[in-house]
Design an enzyme around this catalytic site. Structure first.
Site, PDB file in Angstrom:
ATOM      1  N   TYR A  38       1.247  -1.253  -0.538  1.00 38.72           N
ATOM      2  CA  TYR A  38      -0.644   0.079   0.385  1.00 38.72           C
ATOM      3  C   TYR A  38       0.484   1.253   0.419  1.00 38.72           C
ATOM      4  O   TYR A  38       0.520   1.913  -0.349  1.00 38.72           O
ATOM      5  CB  TYR A  38      -1.307   0.221   1.270  1.00 38.72           C
ATOM      6  CG  TYR A  38      -2.116   1.142   1.097  1.00 38.72           C
ATOM      7  CD1 TYR A  38      -2.790   1.812   0.446  1.00 38.72           C
ATOM      8  CD2 TYR A  38      -1.470   1.808   2.735  1.00 38.72           C
ATOM      9  CE1 TYR A  38      -3.490   3.066   0.609  1.00 38.72           C
ATOM     10  CE2 TYR A  38      -2.143   3.191   2.811  1.00 38.72           C
ATOM     11  CZ  TYR A  38      -3.623   3.804   1.284  1.00 38.72           C
ATOM     12  OH  TYR A  38      -3.992   4.986   1.596  1.00 38.72           O
ATOM     13  N   TYR A  94      -1.575  12.672   7.068  1.00 34.68           N
ATOM     14  CA  TYR A  94      -0.172  11.876   7.800  1.00 34.68           C
ATOM     15  C   TYR A  94       0.573  11.889   8.063  1.00 34.68           C
ATOM     16  O   TYR A  94       1.464  11.942   7.067  1.00 34.68           O
ATOM     17  CB  TYR A  94      -1.178  10.812   7.478  1.00 34.68           C
ATOM     18  CG  TYR A  94      -1.919   9.692   7.273  1.00 34.68           C
ATOM     19  CD1 TYR A  94      -3.243  10.271   8.200  1.00 34.68           C
ATOM     20  CD2 TYR A  94      -2.657   8.557   6.688  1.00 34.68           C
ATOM     21  CE1 TYR A  94      -4.389  10.061   8.504  1.00 34.68           C
ATOM     22  CE2 TYR A  94      -4.124   7.935   6.478  1.00 34.68           C
ATOM     23  CZ  TYR A  94      -5.232   9.076   7.126  1.00 34.68           C
ATOM     24  OH  TYR A  94      -6.113   7.995   7.642  1.00 34.68           O
ATOM     25  N   GLU A 127     -14.025  -0.992   6.989  1.00 35.32           N
ATOM     26  CA  GLU A 127     -13.732   0.093   5.798  1.00 35.32           C
ATOM     27  C   GLU A 127     -15.375   0.212   5.422  1.00 35.32           C
ATOM     28  O   GLU A 127     -15.964  -0.379   4.898  1.00 35.32           O
ATOM     29  CB  GLU A 127     -13.104   0.210   5.126  1.00 35.32           C
ATOM     30  CG  GLU A 127     -12.770   1.561   4.536  1.00 35.32           C
ATOM     31  CD  GLU A 127     -11.348   1.867   3.547  1.00 35.32           C
ATOM     32  OE1 GLU A 127     -10.559   1.670   3.726  1.00 35.32           O
ATOM     33  OE2 GLU A 127     -11.230   2.138   2.269  1.00 35.32           O
ATOM     34  N   ARG A 136       1.306   6.658  -6.570  1.00 36.51           N
ATOM     35  CA  ARG A 136      -0.075   8.102  -6.666  1.00 36.51           C
ATOM     36  C   ARG A 136       0.331   9.447  -6.565  1.00 36.51           C
ATOM     37  O   ARG A 136       0.444  10.305  -7.220  1.00 36.51           O
ATOM     38  CB  ARG A 136      -0.962   7.037  -5.332  1.00 36.51           C
ATOM     39  CG  ARG A 136      -1.890   8.115  -5.709  1.00 36.51           C
ATOM     40  CD  ARG A 136      -3.649   7.832  -5.409  1.00 36.51           C
ATOM     41  NE  ARG A 136      -2.913   7.458  -3.844  1.00 36.51           N
ATOM     42  CZ  ARG A 136      -4.047   7.339  -2.839  1.00 36.51           C
ATOM     43  NH1 ARG A 136      -5.050   7.017  -3.358  1.00 36.51           N
ATOM     44  NH2 ARG A 136      -3.481   6.969  -1.853  1.00 36.51           N
TER      45      ARG A 136
HETATM   46  C1  3EB Z   1      -7.616   5.993   6.100  1.00 35.73           C
HETATM   47  O1  3EB Z   1      -8.823   6.968   6.599  1.00 35.73           O
HETATM   48  C2  3EB Z   1      -8.093   4.594   5.484  1.00 35.73           C
HETATM   49  O2  3EB Z   1      -5.507   5.287  -0.044  1.00 35.73           O
HETATM   50  O3  3EB Z   1      -6.985   6.163  -1.503  1.00 35.73           O
HETATM   51  C3  3EB Z   1      -8.966   5.310   2.468  1.00 35.73           C
HETATM   52  C4  3EB Z   1      -9.689   6.292   1.682  1.00 35.73           C
HETATM   53  C5  3EB Z   1      -8.328   4.648   3.212  1.00 35.73           C
HETATM   54  C6  3EB Z   1      -9.036   6.166   0.313  1.00 35.73           C
HETATM   55  C7  3EB Z   1      -6.477   5.636  -0.215  1.00 35.73           C
HETATM   56  C8  3EB Z   1      -7.348   5.313   1.703  1.00 35.73           C
HETATM   57  C9  3EB Z   1      -7.719   5.351   1.078  1.00 35.73           C
HETATM   58  O4  3EB Z   1      -6.501   5.982   5.851  1.00 35.73           O
HETATM   59  C10 3EB Z   1      -7.831   4.559   3.985  1.00 35.73           C
END
Ligand code: 3EB
Length: 342
Positions: free
Chosen positions: A149, A209, A329, A156
């Site tokens: 990921y 993040y 999710e 991306r």
């Molecule tokens: C999060 O909130 C959970 O990488 O496109 C949710 C929605 C999540 C989209 C993405 C990842 C993505 O981090 C993971």
């Protein structure tokens, strides 16, 4: 223009919802592990993940509009366009990308997929990416020291920056899920007007993040409000049990379920501040819920029924979530009619 989602149709060649009007289908998705059947004429994202609570393990989703669509193919992207709305699907096999010591095949494929998407959108003069659905095999596997990921996130973000699109703020709503095997698969919707990005006050924006979640942040917004003539659509991104930037309730699927829905509610409240139509309610959303462990499904269904009722439209899919400690999710969408000035 009117766009309508049919989220739980059988895998028939021409389901009733499109009979006689296949040219009005913008595109769709096929979920489950049953045989995919004949390919329809529109772009389809094949999501080979088991469905939960559906004995025949298959369904298709269809985006239907009230105008005829134009169709095309560009660098392996199958797309359809109706007015100023475009839906496309791209699948890339990682085996077609040569890894280098610095760049994994997945990272290269991810960057290339988004570059092709951006080139198409520029050529079509519909530059605004609204909503993206990302699926990749083995999302939590660590390869050469980095979780897949996180490799995807590098590719991306590289493509967003290369095309001078910001990687913060004005980014699409999205989801990113893991499936057992298969190519990198990305579906997307784009338009001529910018989406209104929506963030969640309970969460750090994903694009901010901290580095403990990977060398590059994910590039998505918590939700997006988008506009077609006479219509407002709310796309809620994949939403999990994260508060601030941390996973909460590890190993507690009911706790994660409640927290995820609290996050959806917070995103909806934030969207309602920005929306141009009447307030959205949790009971009017159309949901897709990804559950990591199939055995958690009955508890997740029961918990959500207790929170939003059991008349709500929910499709349950078994898939891996992009953090190893996340057990589910929730993503959702809804549409409102926009009062237009006479
Ligand atoms: C999060 O909130 C959970 O990488 O496109 C949710 C929605 C999540 C989209 C993405 C990842 C993505 O981090 C993971």
């Amino acid at each position: 223009m009117n766009l309508q989602l049919f989220s739980d149709l059988p895998l028939a060649d021409l389901p009733d919802a499109v009979a006689g009007g296949a040219d009005r289908v913008l595109g769709g998705a096929r979920l489950g592990q049953a045989s995919p059947g004949l390919a329809p004429g529109w772009p389809v994202q094949a999501i080979a993940a088991p469905l939960l609570g559906k004995p025949d393990d298959s369904l298709q989703e269809i985006w239907r509009c009230d105008a005829a669509c134009a169709a095309g193919e560009s660098e392996g992207i199958r797309w359809r366009r109706a007015g100023n709305l475009l839906y496309g699907v791209i699948e890339l096999a990682e085996a077609d990308f040569s890894p280098t010591p610095a760049v994994s095949a997945l990272q290269a494929a991810s960057a290339e997929a988004y570059r092709r998407i951006f080139r198409l959108l520029d050529a079509q003069r519909l530059p605004n990416l609204w909503r993206v659905w990302n699926y990749l095999a083995g999302i939590n596997q660590e390869v050469d020291g980095l979780e897949r990921y996180r490799q995807f996130n590098i590719g991306r973000q590289d493509a967003f920056l290369e095309f001078r699109r910001g990687a913060t703020g004005n980014v699409p709503a999205a989801c990113a899920l893991g499936v057992a095997e298969g190519p990198l698969s990305i579906a997307f919707m784009a338009g001529d007007t910018p989406a209104v990005p929506v963030e969640n006050p309970r969460q750090v924006s994903a694009y901010n993040y901290p580095a403990e979640y990977g060398p590059r942040s994910p590039t998505f917004s918590r939700a997006a409000l988008v506009y077609l003539p006479g219509q407002e659509i709310l796309f809620i991104s994949g939403t999990a049990s994260i508060v601030g930037h941390r996973t909460v309730h590890p190993d507690d699927v009911v706790g994660q379920c409640r927290e995820s829905l609290a996050n959806v509610a917070a995103v909806v409240a934030e969207a309602n501040r920005l929306a141009r139509t009447t307030a959205y309610g949790l009971d009017e959303l159309s949901y897709r819920v990804y559950v990591r462990q199939a055995e958690d499904f009955p508890l997740v269904r029961e918990t959500l029924a207790g929170l939003i009722g059991d008349t709500v439209e929910i499709v349950y899919v078994q898939a891996d979530i992009c953090r190893h400690d996340l057990l589910l999710e929730i993503e959702a969408m809804a549409s409102h009619t926009l009062e237009t000035c006479a």
